[in-house]
Design an enzyme around this catalytic site. Sequence first.
Site, PDB file in Angstrom:
ATOM      1  N   ASP A  94       1.047  -7.402   5.738  1.00  8.08           N
ATOM      2  CA  ASP A  94       0.631  -6.763   4.482  1.00  8.08           C
ATOM      3  C   ASP A  94       0.361  -5.274   4.600  1.00  8.08           C
ATOM      4  O   ASP A  94       0.591  -4.516   3.672  1.00  8.08           O
ATOM      5  CB  ASP A  94      -0.622  -7.453   3.929  1.00  8.08           C
ATOM      6  CG  ASP A  94      -1.844  -7.202   4.802  1.00  8.08           C
ATOM      7  OD1 ASP A  94      -1.806  -7.544   6.001  1.00  8.08           O
ATOM      8  OD2 ASP A  94      -2.822  -6.633   4.292  1.00  8.08           O
ATOM      9  N   ASP A 128      -2.155  -4.510   9.810  1.00  5.98           N
ATOM     10  CA  ASP A 128      -2.437  -5.630  10.709  1.00  5.98           C
ATOM     11  C   ASP A 128      -1.225  -6.566  10.794  1.00  5.98           C
ATOM     12  O   ASP A 128      -0.145  -6.224  10.327  1.00  5.98           O
ATOM     13  CB  ASP A 128      -3.690  -6.375  10.228  1.00  5.98           C
ATOM     14  CG  ASP A 128      -3.555  -6.794   8.779  1.00  5.98           C
ATOM     15  OD1 ASP A 128      -2.417  -6.827   8.262  1.00  5.98           O
ATOM     16  OD2 ASP A 128      -4.578  -7.081   8.133  1.00  5.98           O
TER      17      ASP A 128
END
Length: 472
Positions: free
Chosen positions: A79, A82
């Site tokens: 997203d 991360d």
Amino acid sequence: MARAAASFCLILFFLSFFVLGNVQGNPNYRDALAKSILFFQGQRSGRLPRSQQITWRSNSGLSDGQLALYVNLTGGYYDAGDNVKFNFPMAFTTTMLSWGTLDYAKQMGPQLQDARAAIRWATDYLLKCARATSGRLYVGVGDPNADHKCWERPEDMDTPRTVYWVSPTNPGSDVAGETAAALAAASMVFRKVDPKYSRLLLNTAKNVMQFAMQYRGAYSDSLGYAVCPFYCSYSGYKDELLWGAAWLLRATNNVSYLNFLNSLGANDGADIFSWDNKFAGARVLLSRRALLNNDGNFDPFRQQAEDFMCRILPNSPSSTIQYTQGGLMYKLPDSNLQYVTSITSLLTTYSNYMAAAKHTFNCGSLQVDYILGVNPLKMSYMVGYGTFFPTRIHHRGSSLPSLASHPQFIGCDSGFQYYYASSPNPNILTGAIVGGPNQNDGYSDDRTDYSHSEPATYINAAIVGPLAFFAG
Ligand SMILES: *[C@@H]1O[C@H](CO)[C@@H](O)[C@H](O)[C@H]1NC(C)=O
Ligand SMILES: *[C@@H]1O[C@H](CO)[C@@H](O)[C@H](O)[C@H]1NC(C)=O
């Protein structure tokens, strides 16, 4: 009375944006458009194809889904900075990319193919999630709490790849409604170029929407331990039901979706548009039929879309949004540019529908220009665009050495020496738009300050349409 107020506000809007938008600067929208799409290659999970151009990335997450469940959930996008696949924002990203690609296909020019590839990378994965096992919709891979404790390359990832899902007993009308929206929007992108794939997308979208409507509930109720506070459904699920049905209506023309939309009713006064709250987006999408087809059934949605415009425009009597001294729309301190790009996409889309309907409505490029460097710091908030841009973005893959330059494994904790280093990131995540400046138009280019320095797929997805609009 309401109509008169709305027109008044739109005139103000036209003036303020027109004047401010021409103060200075002349960004290269075509270059920015190409980069905004290229960024998605840096976020890819799964096995990378030969055509991969962001070459500091390699394969990752190749056994997603298989160890725990024997389902193949490889692919999709991380997203942000991360290594988690959160389907709720990923589906929103896909819907926004598809909307831009659909409405500005002509203006996309040479970038059209790349935009389709970026959408397909997400929809191939979303199809797996929606078609894997009957009765379940998979909604994420990777334990976010474990992931966030590490600073690791996606290629090295050794945190639990936990799989999350919703079902009739643990429903998620929010994530299902958004997934249906994404699949329906993408089905139109591929309708002419790959009719078979398009039909698969649309049929899956109908099933997922049916699931969203039939089993009502918020996914955070059952999955809160995993998705909150990251992508909690703060606004509830009614907005995704509206948004999902609006997209299915556009894709199918089936009047049962219109009846459903009307049954949802209510004006909520939304003055935001984001991966969480889609009321305004649904209304702008539905305005299209009022404006382009002159269909009176859609006038109430158009009215609500205009009410939204009046709440976000500077100088409008009902405005609720702050602007910085430098002219940037300032909504919230955490990743503010996501609101700027998503709201700007609604403004350009609405003005595009108005223009197609031969209404006079003009939308300047102020917010987009600000992001590309027409701002007090003269900094571009898109990485790799222009000469002065963020160099220490909060992004694991970008900040850690690539596998090619450092083949040895870098474990969970070992990565933090790179996280805290003052040197620029070794890998340029071209096209990434970061969270952006603070309310004083300042930016510290600090990797640990994630609310300003982290890029995200949904920030970029929403600017692709506006960039194509201005490039064309
Ligand atoms: C998972 O699906 C991808 C295609 O999306 C395929 O290339 C890969 O081989 C599959 N993995 C397994 C273990 O079946
Ligand atoms: C329209 O959608 C409804 C449910 O969403 C479905 O039952 C119906 O068969 C559809 N109508 C057509 C003509 O496809």
